[in-house]
Design a protein around this motif. Structure first.
Motif, PDB file in Angstrom:
ATOM      1  N   HIS A  63       0.837  -1.203   0.000  1.00 24.29           N
ATOM      2  CA  HIS A  63       0.000   0.000   0.000  1.00 24.29           C
ATOM      3  C   HIS A  63       0.873   1.255   0.000  1.00 24.29           C
ATOM      4  O   HIS A  63       0.609   2.209  -0.732  1.00 24.29           O
ATOM      5  CB  HIS A  63      -0.944  -0.015   1.202  1.00 24.29           C
ATOM      6  N   ALA A  64       1.928   1.249   0.815  1.00 23.33           N
ATOM      7  CA  ALA A  64       2.842   2.394   0.862  1.00 23.33           C
ATOM      8  C   ALA A  64       3.486   2.629  -0.502  1.00 23.33           C
ATOM      9  O   ALA A  64       3.627   3.784  -0.935  1.00 23.33           O
ATOM     10  CB  ALA A  64       3.907   2.173   1.932  1.00 23.33           C
ATOM     11  N   ALA A  65       3.837   1.551  -1.191  1.00 23.46           N
ATOM     12  CA  ALA A  65       4.435   1.691  -2.527  1.00 23.46           C
ATOM     13  C   ALA A  65       3.435   2.275  -3.516  1.00 23.46           C
ATOM     14  O   ALA A  65       3.788   3.124  -4.348  1.00 23.46           O
ATOM     15  CB  ALA A  65       4.952   0.336  -3.011  1.00 23.46           C
ATOM     16  N   ARG A  66       2.176   1.833  -3.436  1.00 20.12           N
ATOM     17  CA  ARG A  66       1.147   2.386  -4.331  1.00 20.12           C
ATOM     18  C   ARG A  66       0.935   3.873  -4.067  1.00 20.12           C
ATOM     19  O   ARG A  66       0.826   4.668  -5.001  1.00 20.12           O
ATOM     20  CB  ARG A  66      -0.176   1.628  -4.163  1.00 20.12           C
ATOM     21  N   LEU A  67       0.882   4.247  -2.787  1.00 19.00           N
ATOM     22  CA  LEU A  67       0.701   5.650  -2.441  1.00 19.00           C
ATOM     23  C   LEU A  67       1.893   6.484  -2.925  1.00 19.00           C
ATOM     24  O   LEU A  67       1.710   7.574  -3.478  1.00 19.00           O
ATOM     25  CB  LEU A  67       0.515   5.814  -0.934  1.00 19.00           C
ATOM     26  N   ALA A  68       3.093   5.970  -2.722  1.00 14.75           N
ATOM     27  CA  ALA A  68       4.292   6.693  -3.157  1.00 14.75           C
ATOM     28  C   ALA A  68       4.276   6.896  -4.676  1.00 14.75           C
ATOM     29  O   ALA A  68       4.661   7.964  -5.164  1.00 14.75           O
ATOM     30  CB  ALA A  68       5.546   5.937  -2.729  1.00 14.75           C
ATOM     31  N   ALA A  69       3.826   5.888  -5.408  1.00 11.29           N
ATOM     32  CA  ALA A  69       3.748   6.009  -6.869  1.00 11.29           C
ATOM     33  C   ALA A  69       2.765   7.098  -7.287  1.00 11.29           C
ATOM     34  O   ALA A  69       2.904   7.691  -8.363  1.00 11.29           O
ATOM     35  CB  ALA A  69       3.354   4.669  -7.487  1.00 11.29           C
ATOM     36  N   LEU A  70       1.785   7.361  -6.429  1.00 12.71           N
ATOM     37  CA  LEU A  70       0.817   8.430  -6.705  1.00 12.71           C
ATOM     38  C   LEU A  70       1.298   9.777  -6.158  1.00 12.71           C
ATOM     39  O   LEU A  70       0.629  10.794  -6.331  1.00 12.71           O
ATOM     40  CB  LEU A  70      -0.550   8.078  -6.106  1.00 12.71           C
ATOM     41  N   LEU A  78      -3.935  11.252   0.074  1.00 12.18           N
ATOM     42  CA  LEU A  78      -4.504  10.816  -1.203  1.00 12.18           C
ATOM     43  C   LEU A  78      -5.909  11.376  -1.372  1.00 12.18           C
ATOM     44  O   LEU A  78      -6.250  11.887  -2.448  1.00 12.18           O
ATOM     45  CB  LEU A  78      -4.527   9.290  -1.303  1.00 12.18           C
ATOM     46  N   ALA A  79      -6.723  11.292  -0.332  1.00 14.56           N
ATOM     47  CA  ALA A  79      -8.084  11.820  -0.408  1.00 14.56           C
ATOM     48  C   ALA A  79      -8.062  13.314  -0.723  1.00 14.56           C
ATOM     49  O   ALA A  79      -8.827  13.800  -1.569  1.00 14.56           O
ATOM     50  CB  ALA A  79      -8.836  11.547   0.892  1.00 14.56           C
ATOM     51  N   GLY A  85      -7.814  17.641  -7.129  1.00 14.56           N
ATOM     52  CA  GLY A  85      -7.433  17.407  -8.519  1.00 14.56           C
ATOM     53  C   GLY A  85      -5.934  17.293  -8.739  1.00 14.56           C
ATOM     54  O   GLY A  85      -5.459  17.424  -9.873  1.00 14.56           O
ATOM     55  N   ARG A  86      -5.167  17.009  -7.676  1.00 16.50           N
ATOM     56  CA  ARG A  86      -3.715  16.877  -7.810  1.00 16.50           C
ATOM     57  C   ARG A  86      -3.284  15.490  -8.260  1.00 16.50           C
ATOM     58  O   ARG A  86      -2.130  15.287  -8.598  1.00 16.50           O
ATOM     59  CB  ARG A  86      -3.023  17.217  -6.484  1.00 16.50           C
TER      60      ARG A  86
END
Length: 116
Positions: A63-70, A78-79, A85-86
């Motif tokens: 999950h941390a990796a997915r968030l970092a990729a975003l 993230l929310a 709109g970022r």
């Protein structure tokens, strides 16, 4: 349990599994009505705890990796990024959110028919 853990066996997951098994095997057949319902709820909760203990550390890293990729550090960020709109509304976001939901289902409802 990690090799440097100060705790011996049984592990927390094994203890939770033993209590869940006791409730399912010994208690559930002996009770009815409201007590039976609450016993079934307890069995389900203990199953969730057991799966979270086992799956949680790996899921947290993914999950941390997915968030970092975003480009964000946590779910709250993230929310906010989505609201503002970022974060581009595209495949990366959809995939990250879908994988987060599947991880939650793997703990909460592992028999839920997921398509991935």
């Amino acid at each position: 349990m990690t090799p440097s853990s100060p705790h011996d066996v049984p592990t927390a997951a094994q203890l939770v599994a033993a209590v869940r098994d006791f409730l399912q095997t010994d208690v559930l057949p002996a009770v009815d009505g409201r007590t039976r319902y609450h016993t079934r709820v307890a069995i389900n909760v203990l199953g969730m705890v057991e799966r979270e203990i086992e799956l949680g550390p790996g899921q947290a890293g993914e999950h941390a990796a997915r968030l970092a990729a975003l480009g964000v550090d946590d779910d709250a960020e993230l929310a906010a990024a989505i609201r503002e709109g970022r974060v581009e509304d595209g495949e990366a976001l959809t995939s990250a959110l879908g994988q987060a939901v599947l991880a939650k289902l793997a703990v909460a409802a592992p028999d839920y028919p997921a398509t991935g």
